[in-house]
Enzyme design. Structure first.
Site, PDB file in Angstrom:
ATOM      1  N   ASP A   1       0.006   5.100   0.781  1.00 14.31           N
ATOM      2  CA  ASP A   1      -0.364   6.084   1.708  1.00 14.31           C
ATOM      3  C   ASP A   1      -0.307   5.485   3.224  1.00 14.31           C
ATOM      4  O   ASP A   1      -0.908   4.784   3.472  1.00 14.31           O
ATOM      5  CB  ASP A   1      -1.558   6.684   1.609  1.00 14.31           C
ATOM      6  CG  ASP A   1      -1.837   7.467   0.435  1.00 14.31           C
ATOM      7  OD1 ASP A   1      -0.725   8.263  -0.016  1.00 14.31           O
ATOM      8  OD2 ASP A   1      -2.839   7.203  -0.550  1.00 14.31           O
TER       9      ASP A   1
ATOM     10  N   ASP B   1       0.885  -1.354  -0.044  1.00 19.39           N
ATOM     11  CA  ASP B   1       0.063  -0.085  -0.299  1.00 19.39           C
ATOM     12  C   ASP B   1       1.076   1.223   0.077  1.00 19.39           C
ATOM     13  O   ASP B   1       2.083   1.149   0.408  1.00 19.39           O
ATOM     14  CB  ASP B   1      -0.677  -0.043   1.116  1.00 19.39           C
ATOM     15  CG  ASP B   1      -1.618   1.123   1.358  1.00 19.39           C
ATOM     16  OD1 ASP B   1      -2.531   1.550   0.505  1.00 19.39           O
ATOM     17  OD2 ASP B   1      -1.842   1.818   2.491  1.00 19.39           O
TER      18      ASP B   1
HETATM   19  C1  BG6 Z   1      -5.817   5.441  -0.070  1.00 22.90           C
HETATM   20  C2  BG6 Z   1      -6.055   6.277   1.253  1.00 22.90           C
HETATM   21  O1  BG6 Z   1      -4.715   5.259  -0.276  1.00 22.90           O
HETATM   22  O2  BG6 Z   1      -6.332   6.206  -1.142  1.00 22.90           O
HETATM   23  C3  BG6 Z   1      -7.066   7.050   1.537  1.00 22.90           C
HETATM   24  O3  BG6 Z   1      -5.423   5.506   2.368  1.00 22.90           O
HETATM   25  C4  BG6 Z   1      -7.914   7.644   0.453  1.00 22.90           C
HETATM   26  O4  BG6 Z   1      -7.147   7.738   2.756  1.00 22.90           O
HETATM   27  C5  BG6 Z   1      -7.776   6.764  -0.927  1.00 22.90           C
HETATM   28  O5  BG6 Z   1      -9.241   8.214   0.594  1.00 22.90           O
HETATM   29  C6  BG6 Z   1      -8.288   7.530  -1.914  1.00 22.90           C
HETATM   30  O6  BG6 Z   1      -7.312   8.131  -2.357  1.00 22.90           O
HETATM   31  P1  BG6 Z   1      -7.517   9.621  -3.406  1.00 22.90           P
HETATM   32  O7  BG6 Z   1      -6.129  10.170  -3.571  1.00 22.90           O
HETATM   33  O8  BG6 Z   1      -8.154   8.897  -4.844  1.00 22.90           O
HETATM   34  O9  BG6 Z   1      -8.527  10.572  -2.991  1.00 22.90           O
HETATM   35 MG    MG Z   2      -2.491   3.251   3.636  1.00 19.53          MG
END
Ligand code: BG6
Ligand code: MG
Length: 214
Positions: free
Chosen positions: A11, A9
């Site tokens: 983030d 993963d």
């Molecule tokens: C994930 C994050 O990687 O991506 C979430 O942990 C986030 O918090 C999700 O909501 C969607 O991301 P994005 O950048 O498309 O809004």
């Molecule tokens: Mg994450």
């Protein structure tokens, strides 16, 4: 079966961006007169933007029409992009580069398994793209975590059986996604615990391949 592929993963695992997602949600709630304390961080973590908004509305009692929701999602993402505008290598967590170098040198296949639409941007800005054979992001899958799709597609694109893959995750939704995909999960948690993970690490610093023994 022996481990051949590692799916990360992004983030909150490789890069310190989970805090910016939460800052953007806090700002949205604040516009509606609600202060989000840190207790809201976990339920909003690791799930899609759309699902996180629904949970935020449920938990806070804020109500929005369909059109307001669409506007809120756009706003949240522009604030998030504003926060990560200057992101660079310094956002990569300690020990990550060394661990990725090590596993690549040992011949493991590597993938990103994130449902964020912003994954490629972050990977480019932080210099991480070169470490991955395959990048699965929000544009490649239709079902967000905890659905297993993102990790199953990751294994498929690595040309591996799910049982040959190990996932690194920081969110409960992601752990559930990987477990449903029948993969081993290494939780990455600064507090040292993550529900459902097979093992938990607090940092990549000093980590070696022994962590992949199951
Ligand atoms: C994930 C994050 O990687 O991506 C979430 O942990 C986030 O918090 C999700 O909501 C969607 O991301 P994005 O950048 O498309 O809004
Ligand atoms: Mg994450």
């Amino acid at each position: 079966m022996s481990v051949k592929g590692l799916i990360f993963d992004l983030d909150g695992v490789l890069v310190d961006t989970a805090k910016y997602h939460f800052m953007a949600w806090k700002r949205l709630a604040k516009e509606h007169g609600v202060d989000l304390n840190d207790g809201y961080a976990e339920p909003l973590k690791g799930i899609s933007r759309k699902d996180a908004l629904e949970i935020l509305l449920d938990l806070t009692g804020i109500s929005m029409s369909g059109v307001e929701k669409l506007r809120a999602l756009d706003k949240k993402n522009s604030w998030y992009l504003e926060y990560i505008m200057d992101i660079d290598e310094s956002a990569v967590f300690e020990g990550v580069l060394e661990f990725l170098d090590l596993v690549k040198s040992l011949g493991y296949k590597t993938a990103i398994g994130s449902t964020s639409d912003n994954s490629s941007l972050i990977l480019e800005c932080t210099g991480l793209t070169r470490f991955f054979d395959v990048i699965i992001d929000g544009y490649k899958v239709t079902k967000p975590k905890p659905d297993p799709e993102v990790y199953l597609v990751g294994a498929k694109e690595l040309q591996l059986d799910p049982s040959e893959c190990v996932v690194f995750e920081d969110a409960v939704a992601g752990v559930n996604s990987a477990k449903t995909a029948r993969m081993k999960v290494i939780g990455v948690s600064r507090t040292g615990s993550l529900e459902g993970a097979d093992k938990v690490i607090t940092t990549f610093s000093g980590l070696d391949e022994k962590i992949l023994d199951f």
